[in-house]
Design an enzyme around this catalytic site. Sequence first.
Site, PDB file in Angstrom:
ATOM      1  N   ASP A  15       1.781 -11.738   6.825  1.00 28.93           N
ATOM      2  CA  ASP A  15       2.322 -10.902   5.740  1.00 28.93           C
ATOM      3  C   ASP A  15       3.680 -10.332   6.125  1.00 28.93           C
ATOM      4  OD1 ASP A  15       0.375  -9.606   7.553  1.00 28.93           O
ATOM      5  OD2 ASP A  15       1.177  -7.768   6.708  1.00 28.93           O
ATOM      6  N   GLY A  57       0.811  -1.221   0.000  1.00 28.81           N
ATOM      7  CA  GLY A  57       0.000   0.000   0.000  1.00 28.81           C
ATOM      8  C   GLY A  57       0.838   1.261   0.000  1.00 28.81           C
ATOM      9  N   ARG A 112      14.573  -0.330   0.830  1.00 27.34           N
ATOM     10  CA  ARG A 112      14.741  -1.614   1.514  1.00 27.34           C
ATOM     11  C   ARG A 112      15.333  -2.650   0.564  1.00 27.34           C
ATOM     12  NH1 ARG A 112       9.773  -3.842   4.971  1.00 27.34           N
ATOM     13  NH2 ARG A 112       8.717  -3.969   2.969  1.00 27.34           N
TER      14      ARG A 112
HETATM   15  P1  AMP Z   1       2.451  -3.127   8.012  1.00 24.61           P
HETATM   16  O1  AMP Z   1       1.745  -2.855   9.292  1.00 24.61           O
HETATM   17  O2  AMP Z   1       3.576  -2.159   7.741  1.00 24.61           O
HETATM   18  O3  AMP Z   1       2.859  -4.543   7.870  1.00 24.61           O
HETATM   19  O4  AMP Z   1       1.411  -2.823   6.865  1.00 24.61           O
HETATM   20  C1  AMP Z   1       0.212  -3.521   6.729  1.00 24.61           C
HETATM   21  C2  AMP Z   1      -0.476  -3.112   5.463  1.00 24.61           C
HETATM   22  O5  AMP Z   1      -0.865  -1.747   5.527  1.00 24.61           O
HETATM   23  C3  AMP Z   1       0.369  -3.247   4.200  1.00 24.61           C
HETATM   24  O6  AMP Z   1      -0.485  -3.661   3.176  1.00 24.61           O
HETATM   25  C4  AMP Z   1       0.856  -1.846   3.986  1.00 24.61           C
HETATM   26  O7  AMP Z   1       1.187  -1.608   2.632  1.00 24.61           O
HETATM   27  C5  AMP Z   1      -0.350  -1.031   4.409  1.00 24.61           C
HETATM   28  N1  AMP Z   1       0.019   0.329   4.832  1.00 24.61           N
HETATM   29  C6  AMP Z   1       0.698   0.696   5.934  1.00 24.61           C
HETATM   30  N2  AMP Z   1       0.848   2.027   5.983  1.00 24.61           N
HETATM   31  C7  AMP Z   1       0.247   2.543   4.878  1.00 24.61           C
HETATM   32  C8  AMP Z   1       0.056   3.860   4.360  1.00 24.61           C
HETATM   33  N3  AMP Z   1       0.518   4.935   4.971  1.00 24.61           N
HETATM   34  N4  AMP Z   1      -0.609   3.974   3.193  1.00 24.61           N
HETATM   35  C9  AMP Z   1      -1.089   2.902   2.548  1.00 24.61           C
HETATM   36  N5  AMP Z   1      -0.946   1.633   2.987  1.00 24.61           N
HETATM   37  C10 AMP Z   1      -0.286   1.450   4.136  1.00 24.61           C
HETATM   38 MG    MG Z   2       4.033  -5.465   6.613  1.00 24.01          MG
END
Ligand code: AMP
Ligand code: MG
Length: 493
Positions: free
Chosen positions: A258, A98, A182
């Site tokens: 994930d 995202g 990354r």
């Molecule tokens: P994470 O908690 O970093 O593992 O992210 C979980 C999901 O939320 C993943 O699909 C990320 O791409 C999405 N995500 C986290 N932050 C954002 C953001 N600021 N905008 C869009 N998607 C996000």
């Molecule tokens: Mg993640």
Amino acid sequence: MPNRCPIESTKVGWNFDNSYARLPEPFYARLNPVQVREPRMVVFNHALAEVLGLKKEVLEGNQGTPFFAGNQLPLGAEPLAQAYAGHQFGHLTMLGDGRAILLGEQITPHGKRFDIQLKGSGQTPFSRRGDGRAALGPMLREHIISEAMHALGIPTTRSLAVVTTGEPVFRETTLTGALLTRIAASHIRVGTFQYAAGREHPEELKALADYAIQRHYPDSSEANNPYLAFLQNVINHQASLVAKWQQVGFIHGVMNTDNMTISGETIDYGPCAFMDQYDPATVFSSIDVQGRYAYGNQPVVTRWNLSRFAETLLPLFHSNPEEALAMANETLATFPDRFQNIWLSGMRTKLGLFTEETDDMALIEALLTWMHQNQADFTNTFRSLGSDTLRKEPFFKKADFADWHAQWQARLARQPESLDRVLELMRMSNPAVIPRNHRVEEALKAAVESCNFSVMQNLLTRLETPYEDRPGQDVYRLPPEPNAPPYQTFCGT
Ligand code: AMP
Ligand code: MG
């Protein structure tokens, strides 16, 4: 539009391939990073650039910044956002990148393949309601901790650069926008397989599995049942990874499926933190109210995640579902012993043990129990065991510790190795410094609030050699003051 100037790219040493982009289309969405207004480089990882075969003298200056901001594409890049699903705190959700873009894969001068991904690169079709952006603090935090993990010898994604965007991001407050570049063996996750399995197109699942096998575990393809061998390989690598986490007191904080890689690298440094006082129930993440991802639960959660992974592969194990399930269960059943053996041998090295005795487990558990009861600092207790501190500190003069110490000394005396070798093994197995939470916060505060990056640079330099003693290291070695408020972490968006 990103500038695709090929002359700049060749000068940099980009050597791209895009094997992931050759998977079936449902695995990604092709799109470019969203341009940023005024990028500025705040961290650049020279050592990693060299590993990647990139020209650091070109990249560290103004010429590098546009690449790490997503304003200019490396020659040969085919940018895409990856699709994946995942169990988040036990609930299956459709996710995907995202706020990240995979630029492609850099092939190093040694022929190794690494994903180059921009994190914080703008919205994608998987952004749901998110802005696709990241804030400076969490990106610097990922940089510090992932590089520290690498120096500790723990498989991990790494960080090549952090740039600020010159644009604000809006969270509870207005923050400085930033991107992190990354580097990963790949970004294929358990959740990527969950996504594939959920689509119910068997040929897509097979394509993903064959791809992951070829990329990470090519020896599996020689086995009688390549997909079962693949599962076994992932189990072995994840068992080894979580054992290593346990041995340095690393708490991932958000072990959703994930956030678990197929390669066996640590990924996603959101709410992670290092344990100070030894307590298996330690949780730092503000959203983990039930302690699902507590320190002591990490091996169990790893196993749970591996079960979700195995489920996705069932149709590839055998055409008969019952036989496939039996095969999966048999293979999954190897996890506890595998983990236990790797953990035990790692704990032996922490105590300077070269040989194996049946009572070693009891010796280790007795020490951990004592540490828990006495609120002993995890890192410093193990480091002290192999140093003068043990004789000097009143903490280790307690009678119950003396009992344990006598048993340990007797155990050491039953092995042929000299004291010098014992101490050397212990120094290599027990870090002198870890990224202490309060030191990480201090470095982030200086960088984010005062544009002072020197505190972080000093911390990064010290963390490069965690197993060596350095003059004046107490500031990095000591736990927080006893009256400091409990540490809390937040999901790094
Ligand atoms: P994470 O908690 O970093 O593992 O992210 C979980 C999901 O939320 C993943 O699909 C990320 O791409 C999405 N995500 C986290 N932050 C954002 C953001 N600021 N905008 C869009 N998607 C996000
Ligand atoms: Mg993640």
